[in-house]
Design an enzyme around this catalytic site. Structure first.
Site, PDB file in Angstrom:
ATOM      1  N   THR A   1       0.870  -1.176   0.000  1.00 27.09           N
ATOM      2  CA  THR A   1       0.000   0.000   0.000  1.00 27.09           C
ATOM      3  C   THR A   1       0.905   1.224   0.000  1.00 27.09           C
ATOM      4  O   THR A   1       1.259   1.727  -1.049  1.00 27.09           O
ATOM      5  CB  THR A   1      -0.959  -0.011   1.201  1.00 27.09           C
ATOM      6  OG1 THR A   1      -1.754  -1.206   1.146  1.00 27.09           O
ATOM      7  CG2 THR A   1      -1.916   1.178   1.149  1.00 27.09           C
ATOM      8  N   HIS A   2       1.317   1.715   1.159  1.00 28.35           N
ATOM      9  CA  HIS A   2       2.218   2.868   1.194  1.00 28.35           C
ATOM     10  C   HIS A   2       3.646   2.455   1.566  1.00 28.35           C
ATOM     11  O   HIS A   2       4.580   2.683   0.802  1.00 28.35           O
ATOM     12  CB  HIS A   2       1.685   3.920   2.164  1.00 28.35           C
ATOM     13  CG  HIS A   2       0.304   4.365   1.856  1.00 28.35           C
ATOM     14  ND1 HIS A   2      -0.047   4.837   0.606  1.00 28.35           N
ATOM     15  CD2 HIS A   2      -0.830   4.407   2.608  1.00 28.35           C
ATOM     16  CE1 HIS A   2      -1.333   5.153   0.608  1.00 28.35           C
ATOM     17  NE2 HIS A   2      -1.825   4.893   1.809  1.00 28.35           N
TER      18      HIS A   2
ATOM     19  N   CYS B   1      -7.392   7.945   2.223  1.00 29.24           N
ATOM     20  CA  CYS B   1      -7.835   9.208   2.822  1.00 29.24           C
ATOM     21  C   CYS B   1      -8.738   9.996   1.876  1.00 29.24           C
ATOM     22  O   CYS B   1      -9.398  10.952   2.293  1.00 29.24           O
ATOM     23  CB  CYS B   1      -6.631  10.062   3.209  1.00 29.24           C
ATOM     24  SG  CYS B   1      -5.465  10.337   1.853  1.00 29.24           S
TER      25      CYS B   1
ATOM     26  N   VAL C   1       0.609 -14.258   0.873  1.00 36.06           N
ATOM     27  CA  VAL C   1       1.588 -15.004   1.650  1.00 36.06           C
ATOM     28  C   VAL C   1       0.855 -15.714   2.781  1.00 36.06           C
ATOM     29  O   VAL C   1       0.249 -15.074   3.645  1.00 36.06           O
ATOM     30  CB  VAL C   1       2.687 -14.080   2.201  1.00 36.06           C
ATOM     31  CG1 VAL C   1       3.647 -14.868   3.097  1.00 36.06           C
ATOM     32  CG2 VAL C   1       3.453 -13.425   1.056  1.00 36.06           C
TER      33      VAL C   1
ATOM     34  N   THR D   1      13.510  -5.475  12.729  1.00 34.53           N
ATOM     35  CA  THR D   1      12.757  -6.149  13.777  1.00 34.53           C
ATOM     36  C   THR D   1      13.720  -6.898  14.694  1.00 34.53           C
ATOM     37  O   THR D   1      14.939  -6.751  14.578  1.00 34.53           O
ATOM     38  CB  THR D   1      11.758  -7.144  13.163  1.00 34.53           C
ATOM     39  OG1 THR D   1      12.491  -8.239  12.591  1.00 34.53           O
ATOM     40  CG2 THR D   1      10.912  -6.484  12.080  1.00 34.53           C
TER      41      THR D   1
ATOM     42  N   ASP E   1       1.557   0.446   8.970  1.00 35.17           N
ATOM     43  CA  ASP E   1       0.534   0.099   9.963  1.00 35.17           C
ATOM     44  C   ASP E   1       0.813  -1.224  10.671  1.00 35.17           C
ATOM     45  O   ASP E   1       0.174  -1.534  11.675  1.00 35.17           O
ATOM     46  CB  ASP E   1      -0.837   0.013   9.295  1.00 35.17           C
ATOM     47  CG  ASP E   1      -1.376   1.376   8.883  1.00 35.17           C
ATOM     48  OD1 ASP E   1      -0.625   2.359   8.997  1.00 35.17           O
ATOM     49  OD2 ASP E   1      -2.536   1.457   8.436  1.00 35.17           O
TER      50      ASP E   1
END
Length: 447
Positions: free
Chosen positions: A9-10, A42, A79, A269, A279
């Site tokens: 997405t972004h 948005c 996935v 991570t 997100d």
């Protein structure tokens, strides 16, 4: 180097672009279960309200553009599982149903978020819709002309904007939220009271402080039952929050209590070969100095770019975020950065605040209008923690100034003396941000 990116997405889109810009020789594969990428959700309410020139322009990239950079695009590929130790993926082609296994050297997790859909009776009724992705947008856009009554659940930005656009189109709108105010997480009461008055003036019924307990479908009518009332409509739109889409990594990567993946300042991570952004992950929230979960496209874009800069080796640190945002509702500009007083209390911080209201430019001009400005600070250190503005005039860029002040740990004394220009077309001899800081100093000195 072989890179696998899950989700586009972004964060995923910007990660792919940056990786291939910096390392055009890298073998980058993007797995996206949808048939599109980079959709600016948005803009959904604006499209529903006929303010979008061309819906295709709500996508700033495409599979073809990423492929032109060298990415191997696996669109409509989901996935199913990941083994971060073995560095393998199990992938399903959503069209053919074929499942395959792939390997990687480094993994980019940009799986985004999912709507928070609690197990409420009737929430899967045909009259209940979501407002999250391109297909939701298409559905709502096509429904809009035939809607006469709508119940919007969730008075955050998405629900607030959708309610506004439907009401301006002459629909009978009810806006429901379990919180006691519209835009509760973004603005303190001083400012939310002002926009609530606009909703009421435009005929929107505000059902605030009400928890949805069930939905009831009767023919073409959906009734939303709350703990305080019943609201019947043609459609109900669920806009009540998001959660990290990270189930693939449960038990494999360190996470926040809400299952957002923890990352360090280089977007790595707990497994250094796995990066995460957007997100699906945490942000470093500068007003508190702590990790937090703030799903905003602005955060996703910057984090995705950082992955591209750090994919080979740790190079550029994440600067963190102030969660700066803005919205226009009924011709009113509302913009904010950092903490509200309630937000500070929820995080165990002490905060003080002051609000001023004044004409945005001199009254000798033939026209002016008021700007309301609020500033939140730490009473012990006077460091600025947050702020917000409201006006019929476009004062949105004030939020960016506040963001910079918070980022740089400025005090109310420093903001009061920041050099800001004066020109009667635009502002007063002292800008409203200077003045709200002076009011904060005065209040702090009296306490």
């Amino acid at each position: 180097m072989k890179i696998a990116i899950i989700g586009a997405t972004h964060a995923g889109t910007f990660a792919a672009q940056q990786i291939l810009t910096n390392h055009p020789d890298y073998d980058v594969t993007v797995y996206e279960k949808n048939d599109n990428l980079s959709f600016l959700s948005c803009g959904i309410a604006l499209w529903v309200g006929n303010h979008v020139s061309n819906p295709k322009k709500m996508f700033y990239s495409s599979p073809e553009k990423l492929a032109a950079l060298g990415a191997h695009m696996q669109m409509q590929h989901e996935v199913l599982s990941v083994d971060v130790t073995a560095q393998t993926l199990r992938v399903k082609d959503c069209i053919s149903g074929e499942e395959t296994t792939a390997t990687y050297d480094k993994l980019v997790v940009t799986t985004g978020s999912l709507p928070v859909i609690p197990p409420i009776d009737g929430i899967d009724s045909k009259g209940v819709y979501l407002c999250k992705d391109w297909h939701d947008a298409e559905t709502l856009k096509n429904l809009a002309p035939s809607i006469k009554r709508a119940v919007i659940i969730g008075a955050g930005y998405i629900g607030a904007e959708l309610s506004e656009q439907l009401s301006l189109a002459g629909k009978d709108v009810t806006l429901v939220d379990a919180f006691p105010r519209v835009l509760y997480k973004n603005f303190d009461k001083d400012l939310s009271d002002k926009i609530e008055a606009e909703y009421r003036d435009h005929g929107v019924q505000l059902a605030l402080g009400e928890k949805v307990i069930s939905f009831e479908q009767q023919g073409d009518q959906i009734t939303v039952h709350t703990d305080k009332g019943d609201y019947a409509a043609d459609v109900a739109v669920w806009c009540a929050g998001f959660k990290p889409n990270t189930a693939l990594f449960d038990g494999q990567l360190d996470m926040l209590p809400n299952h957002a993946i923890r990352t360090n300042e280089y977007m790595q991570t707990s497994n250094p070969n796995v990066f995460a952004a957007g997100d699906a992950t945490n942000v470093h929230y500068n007003p508190t100095g702590q990790d937090d979960y703030i799903p905003l496209a602005t955060n996703a874009v910057r984090q995705g770019m950082l992955i591209g800069q750090n994919i080979d080796q740790p190079t550029v640190k994440y600067m963190g975020t102030q969660a700066t945002s803005a919205v226009e509702l009924y011709g009113c500009c509302m913009a904010a950065s950092g903490l509200t007083v309630e937000g500070a209390k929820m995080r165990g911080l002490k905060a003080d605040a002051v609000t001023i209201e004044e004409p945005y430019r001199p009254e000798f001009m033939t026209s002016t209008t008021n700007v309301t400005c609020r500033l939140v600070w730490d009473p012990a250190t006077h460091r600025i923690l947050g702020g917000a503005v409201f006006s019929k005039h476009d004062v949105s860029q004030s939020a960016n100034v506040l963001s910079l002040a918070i980022q740089n740990k400025m005090t109310i004394e420093q903001l009061a003396m920041v050099d800001m220009f004066f020109q009667p077309n635009f502002d007063q001899p002292l800008n409203w941000l200077n003045n709200v800081a002076l009011a904060a100093i005065n209040k702090a000195n009296q306490e």
